[in-house]
Write an enzyme that holds these catalytic residues in place. Sequence first.
Site, mmCIF file in Angstrom:
data_model
loop_
_atom_site.group_PDB
_atom_site.id
_atom_site.type_symbol
_atom_site.label_atom_id
_atom_site.label_comp_id
_atom_site.label_asym_id
_atom_site.label_seq_id
_atom_site.Cartn_x
_atom_site.Cartn_y
_atom_site.Cartn_z
ATOM 1 N N LYS A 48 -44.263 13.024 36.379
ATOM 2 C CA LYS A 48 -43.284 11.736 37.138
ATOM 3 C C LYS A 48 -43.927 10.453 36.969
ATOM 4 O O LYS A 48 -45.220 10.791 37.172
ATOM 5 C CB LYS A 48 -42.010 12.323 37.698
ATOM 6 C CG LYS A 48 -43.177 12.039 39.456
ATOM 7 C CD LYS A 48 -41.675 13.137 39.793
ATOM 8 C CE LYS A 48 -43.074 12.915 41.620
ATOM 9 N NZ LYS A 48 -41.591 12.929 42.641
ATOM 10 N N ARG B 279 -32.656 14.844 51.193
ATOM 11 C CA ARG B 279 -32.269 14.158 50.447
ATOM 12 C C ARG B 279 -31.808 14.251 49.330
ATOM 13 O O ARG B 279 -30.302 13.392 49.058
ATOM 14 C CB ARG B 279 -34.193 14.205 49.472
ATOM 15 C CG ARG B 279 -34.255 12.904 48.315
ATOM 16 C CD ARG B 279 -35.573 12.558 48.442
ATOM 17 N NE ARG B 279 -36.161 14.033 47.436
ATOM 18 C CZ ARG B 279 -37.279 13.661 47.384
ATOM 19 N NH1 ARG B 279 -38.757 12.777 47.272
ATOM 20 N NH2 ARG B 279 -38.123 14.681 46.656
ATOM 21 N N CYS C 191 -54.799 -13.164 44.663
ATOM 22 C CA CYS C 191 -54.240 -14.126 43.480
ATOM 23 C C CYS C 191 -53.496 -13.074 42.425
ATOM 24 O O CYS C 191 -53.982 -11.763 42.529
ATOM 25 C CB CYS C 191 -54.738 -15.045 42.808
ATOM 26 S SG CYS C 191 -55.877 -15.865 44.094
ATOM 27 N N MET C 192 -52.253 -13.256 41.783
ATOM 28 C CA MET C 192 -51.161 -12.693 40.860
ATOM 29 C C MET C 192 -52.611 -11.903 39.645
ATOM 30 O O MET C 192 -52.830 -10.912 39.424
ATOM 31 C CB MET C 192 -50.238 -13.677 40.371
ATOM 32 C CG MET C 192 -49.535 -13.272 39.253
ATOM 33 S SD MET C 192 -48.186 -13.588 38.778
ATOM 34 C CE MET C 192 -46.892 -14.586 40.205
#
Length: 389
Positions: free
Chosen positions: A54, A152, A327-328
């Site tokens: 998954k 859950r 930073c990005m």
Amino acid sequence: MARQANPIALRLPRPTWDGSPIRPTLATIDLDALAWNFRQLKAYARAEVLAVVKADAYGHGAVPCARRLEREGAGFLGVALTEEGLELRGAGVETPILVLGGAYGDRFDLLVGHDLTPVVFRPEHLEGLAAAARALGREAVAHLKLDTGMGRIGVQPEDLPAFLDAAKSHGVVLEGLATHFANADLADSALTARQIERATAAATLMRERGLGPRWLHLANSAATVAKPDAHGSLVRPGIMLYGEMPSPRFSGEISLRPVLRWTTAITHLKTVPEGTPISYGSRWTAPRPSVIATLPVGYADGYPRALTNTGEVLVGGRRTKIVGSVCMDQMMVDVTEVPGAAVGDEVVLLGCQGGENIGAGELAAHTGTIHYEIFCGIGPRVPRRFVGG
């Protein structure tokens, strides 16, 4: 004034791109290491192995990983979503697939029609699955999910008799009984012991009603190692397939190999004087004349911004500090102590270089999270390169 397009240039053919990486940032996935880990687990377990793929195989690439695990003989593959199962079927994967998160919405026809087996735990699951199976002329098959203490999803133990009656009336074949441990990675967990007892009692009740499940599965990665009495007939390892233990306390229990290596390269290098601020907010200032390398990777790629001024990478086989805000799209590291560092040099974000290693657990410890999240957080902008089969 905006620049006007050149009408002649518009008629000229443009260079083509085959999709291969241009930026030197990528994750290399060693499928031989994945196969090694699967074989270790298969030898260790007292049951069949459901390989959990998954979340894009925990960020490692679901389709290539699933194909290799299929070749290795995985009894089941585990996904969280119908969409994930459909992706694998569309790629030609034929191994039985269990949809561990159950069904969302009303597209039970996709589950039945593509041989995806859901877990069921609500009455509408039984109704929808049975209706889709009748419409397609197929058998309605599912695994019952029991909530034994995770809190859950799952049928509550006290509601199990009524749910079994409903499954029988709808003609849904419950070929499996599953639960999920909440604390299996903790030593001497009293809750895990209670969960085993509740699951065992549920399996007994199903057998008494003539609904004996072929597959009884409780054990995640941690329980596969720590709880042989919880192996049932199927175990569901996830993180261990990808070379990491669920908890440091399991170190040395089983021989695993790291599957993912995340690398980039130096794209800019400069020498700055003492007192030079680096990156947003000037959160780091050079304490001495320093050599600063810029790397083309950032938090948009899944490298945590929380590693600002705390994380390390490997350059030339040496640990080097991240300096200034991540930073990005880029970040900076101090390579003053790395002799001969140059533009183009490989930089390791996760994995080995020389005699050093940076693992996902180390990044997780610095950022207050878990290594699962580090792997899953490596974004799609980082190309995956698959090696070893």
